[in-house]
Design an enzyme around this catalytic site. Structure first.
Site: not given
Length: 212
Positions: A122, A151, A169, A174-175
């Protein structure tokens, strides 16, 4: 095709078309779309399974495909409202997982329970306007063949995960990750990687990875 483009180019007719496809402020398509429209636009491979308690928020204006012998387990949410979703052959989407397109998943991939893969963000640029009114941006997520996502992991927009990787898990990826890597943590980091020259696994971190 001209009429489809005309609808897309006209804010008024686009709004009407979206209302016909799904209720206002909702992501789930109307039943008539699910029953009579989507089957002609979306592809299902041989022996593929979508369990009955899956929330399939897929619409005809973006692609959705599920490969042969692949399974989407109960309580998953699959949403192609802002981008395509392609799932390869012999892939399993674990219980309670969420996919928000555009997302491409290869063959023989395993998602454990409650994995979130989202290619959507967003926008947040104007503090005087509610975030819900500032629109969204997308960046495709790609998960290559034979990868295992543990998980409760989260895969963020724009991430590419190479072939035969393991995401421990609870990781937050992020990369992008190169092939034949094991990653863990928040943010996820490579802790072990296969060396094709020596044909051995080499540790890149002293941190122990979580069970996956």
């Amino acid at each position: 095709m001209k009429i489809i483009q005309y609808i897309k180019d006209s804010p008024r007719f686009k709004k009407i078309a979206l209302w016909l496809l799904m209720p206002t402020s909702q992501a789930r398509p109307r039943l008539w779309v699910t029953w009579f429209v989507n089957p002609f636009f979306h592809k299902r491979g041989k022996a593929s399974v979508i369990q009955s308690r899956t929330r399939l928020d897929v619409l005809p204006f973006n692609a959705f495909s599920l490969g042969a012998h692949s399974t989407i387990e109960d309580f998953c949410t699959i949403n192609n409202g802002v981008g395509k979703i392609h799932i390869g052959n012999k892939t399993r989407i674990g219980i309670g997982s969420v996919l928000i397109g555009p997302v491409t998943i290869g063959d023989d991939v395993r998602l454990a329970q409650n994995v979130v893969i989202s290619a959507l963000n967003h926008n947040y640029t104007n503090v005087l306007v509610p975030i819900s009114e500032q629109g969204v941006t997308t960046a495709e997520v790609y998960i290559s063949d034979e990868t295992w996502i543990g998980s409760n992991s989260v895969i963020l927009p724009g991430v590419f995960i190479g072939k035969h990787c393991v995401v421990a898990a609870g990781s937050v990826v992020t990369k992008s990750i190169p092939s034949y890597s094991v990653v863990a943590g928040n943010p996820a980091k490579i802790i072990k990687q296969y060396d094709p020259v020596s044909k051995t696994w080499k540790k890149t971190s002293t941190h122990e990875h979580a069970t996956h």
